[in-house]
Design a protein around this motif. Structure first.
Motif, PDB file in Angstrom:
ATOM      1  N   VAL A 155      -7.046   3.483   2.326  1.00 17.98           N
ATOM      2  CA  VAL A 155      -8.059   3.202   3.352  1.00 17.98           C
ATOM      3  C   VAL A 155      -7.539   2.112   4.271  1.00 17.98           C
ATOM      4  O   VAL A 155      -7.098   1.055   3.807  1.00 17.98           O
ATOM      5  N   THR A 156      -7.585   2.361   5.574  1.00 20.64           N
ATOM      6  CA  THR A 156      -7.196   1.364   6.567  1.00 20.64           C
ATOM      7  C   THR A 156      -8.444   0.922   7.323  1.00 20.64           C
ATOM      8  O   THR A 156      -9.184   1.762   7.849  1.00 20.64           O
ATOM      9  N   VAL A 157      -8.668  -0.380   7.363  1.00 18.84           N
ATOM     10  CA  VAL A 157      -9.834  -0.943   8.058  1.00 18.84           C
ATOM     11  C   VAL A 157      -9.343  -1.700   9.281  1.00 18.84           C
ATOM     12  O   VAL A 157      -8.522  -2.622   9.159  1.00 18.84           O
ATOM     13  N   ALA A 158      -9.822  -1.311  10.458  1.00 16.48           N
ATOM     14  CA  ALA A 158      -9.458  -2.015  11.685  1.00 16.48           C
ATOM     15  C   ALA A 158     -10.247  -3.312  11.772  1.00 16.48           C
ATOM     16  O   ALA A 158     -11.475  -3.308  11.672  1.00 16.48           O
ATOM     17  N   ALA A 159      -9.533  -4.434  11.945  1.00 12.87           N
ATOM     18  CA  ALA A 159     -10.175  -5.747  12.010  1.00 12.87           C
ATOM     19  C   ALA A 159     -10.156  -6.275  13.434  1.00 12.87           C
ATOM     20  O   ALA A 159      -9.239  -5.979  14.211  1.00 12.87           O
ATOM     21  N   GLY A 160     -11.168  -7.060  13.768  1.00  7.84           N
ATOM     22  CA  GLY A 160     -11.236  -7.700  15.077  1.00  7.84           C
ATOM     23  C   GLY A 160     -10.911  -9.179  14.976  1.00  7.84           C
ATOM     24  O   GLY A 160     -10.875  -9.756  13.882  1.00  7.84           O
ATOM     25  N   ALA A 161     -10.701  -9.803  16.122  1.00 10.17           N
ATOM     26  CA  ALA A 161     -10.286 -11.209  16.138  1.00 10.17           C
ATOM     27  C   ALA A 161     -11.438 -12.181  15.981  1.00 10.17           C
ATOM     28  O   ALA A 161     -11.241 -13.307  15.519  1.00 10.17           O
ATOM     29  N   THR A 162     -12.652 -11.784  16.344  1.00  5.25           N
ATOM     30  CA  THR A 162     -13.763 -12.746  16.361  1.00  5.25           C
ATOM     31  C   THR A 162     -14.682 -12.647  15.157  1.00  5.25           C
ATOM     32  O   THR A 162     -15.302 -13.642  14.774  1.00  5.25           O
ATOM     33  N   MET A 163     -14.794 -11.464  14.555  1.00  8.04           N
ATOM     34  CA  MET A 163     -15.677 -11.282  13.393  1.00  8.04           C
ATOM     35  C   MET A 163     -14.870 -10.670  12.251  1.00  8.04           C
ATOM     36  O   MET A 163     -15.092  -9.536  11.841  1.00  8.04           O
ATOM     37  N   THR A 164     -13.935 -11.451  11.748  1.00  7.82           N
ATOM     38  CA  THR A 164     -13.047 -10.932  10.700  1.00  7.82           C
ATOM     39  C   THR A 164     -13.786 -10.640   9.402  1.00  7.82           C
ATOM     40  O   THR A 164     -13.353  -9.806   8.608  1.00  7.82           O
TER      41      THR A 164
END
Length: 374
Positions: free
Chosen positions: A132-141
């Motif tokens: 499973v790959t989860v895309a992460a964001g920079a502001t709400m990790t």
């Protein structure tokens, strides 16, 4: 049959209208039902409840107890009908189970037995249990970390967090050691067929880049669990998610994409058919619909799940179950039930991290219930 007599009664048995009601309750019937002050026993449903939608048609009284027959109806599970029914008893009146073959129902109460968790095999290894790959964001990790943590607890063989930059990657690497972090581009990661399941949305910005990532995952033929920002990024353009595997909107996100779901069951089915994937409409009466018309209503979620991050946990759980080999509809149903069971075990004051920790016990309980049903 008048309001004054109804107001004086010590017990009221309501058998005025049944589950097939097709018009609003008004006039003398509404006045009599409105006057009731005593405990009310409803036959089939409290009069005024639409048995197909759970909605109130004009007026419906609050029942202390509802006795229905043969099988419960959607209106016994969908709000506000579920709340107005009080305790529900399904009474056997002699109809044979074979009647179901003729009815061929396509809507079910969500519980083990409707679905089966994938069995552990002695020859399993981490890649067979899925990546499973989860895309992460920079502001709400934190949102991506919650999804990844749930995917790990729900049994995925490998879970990766895809960071958008080095600074975010450093933050993510400070979390649990078992979650891998990568800074490689999405195109590079999508070229690896072993990365079969993707979660896109939690913690991302609801912008064109997020929508483009979702479309790239679909175009690559990977499983996509779309949540949060990816749904918001597709407001006004739900066709961008055609081909997604599972969508997990809450009511507002759903309304922005598909219109107000006044009839949650029908709206969810229509959205699933339009997208060509499973749609899980979150709420106290979560509805899960498949594009072939199957639907399930989840009834075990306690109010304590109404807290930020619960949806991220659910998305990660569903992704892991698909990675382990469950079909999308069954995985979405199992994920919703397991989250409700985990929350029930925790009790008041839960936070999403508690739900993640309780997922193994909830999944074990699902297996036990499943064995009893079988």
């Amino acid at each position: 049959f008048d309001p004054a007599r109804a107001a004086r009664a010590g017990l009221v048995i309501d058998a005025v209208f049944g589950a097939g009601l097709a018009r609003d309750v008004d006039g003398v019937a509404a006045a009599v039902l409105h006057a009731v002050r005593a405990p009310l026993l409803a036959v089939d449903v409290p009069s005024g409840i639409d048995g197909a939608t759970g909605q109130v048609r004009g007026f419906a009284p609050q029942a202390a107890l509802t006795v229905t027959f043969f099988r419960r109806k959607p209106g016994h599970l969908l709000l506000p009908g579920r709340s107005l029914c009080g305790e529900v008893i399904c009474a056997d009146i002699g109809l044979p189970a074979a009647v179901l073959d003729a009815i061929a129902p396509r809507c079910f109460a969500n519980a083990p037995g409707l679905w089966h968790l994938p069995a552990a095999r002695v020859e399993d290894h981490k890649y067979r249990r899925g990546h499973v790959t989860v895309a992460a964001g920079a502001t709400m990790t934190g949102a991506a970390r919650l999804a990844a943590g749930a995917a790990r607890r729900a049994g995925a063989g490998l879970v990766s967090l895809m960071a958008p930059d080095a600074a975010t990657a450093a933050i993510l690497r400070g979390g649990e050691p078992g979650a891998m972090v990568t800074e490689e581009a999405a195109a590079t990661l999508l070229a690896d067929a072993r990365r079969s399941v993707w979660v896109v949305g939690p913690g991302l910005a609801p912008d064109a880049a997020t929508q483009a990532l979702g479309r790239s995952v679909i175009a690559a033929g990977r499983v996509l669990v779309a949540d949060a920002a990816l749904l918001t990024a597709c407001v006004g353009a739900p066709e961008a998610l055609v081909g997604a595997t599972v969508l997990t909107p809450h009511a507002r996100e759903f309304a922005y994409m598909f219109g107000d779901p006044l009839d949650r069951l029908a709206a969810c089915r229509a959205a699933a058919a339009r997208i060509g994937g499973v749609v899980l409409l979150k709420g106290a009466d979560t509805v899960i619909a498949a594009p072939d018309g199957r639907a399930a209503i989840n009834e075990n979620a306690p109010p304590s799940l109404a807290t930020g991050g619960s949806g991220d946990v659910l998305a990660g759980t569903i992704a892991a179950l698909i990675a382990r080999g469950m079909a999308p509809f069954e995985a979405a149903c199992a994920g919703a039930w397991a989250q409700g069971e985990a929350a029930r075990r925790i009790g008041p004051g839960l936070i999403p991290e508690d739900v993640i920790a309780a997922l193994p016990a909830a999944l074990q309980a699902a297996g036990i219930v499943q064995q009893k049903v079988d």
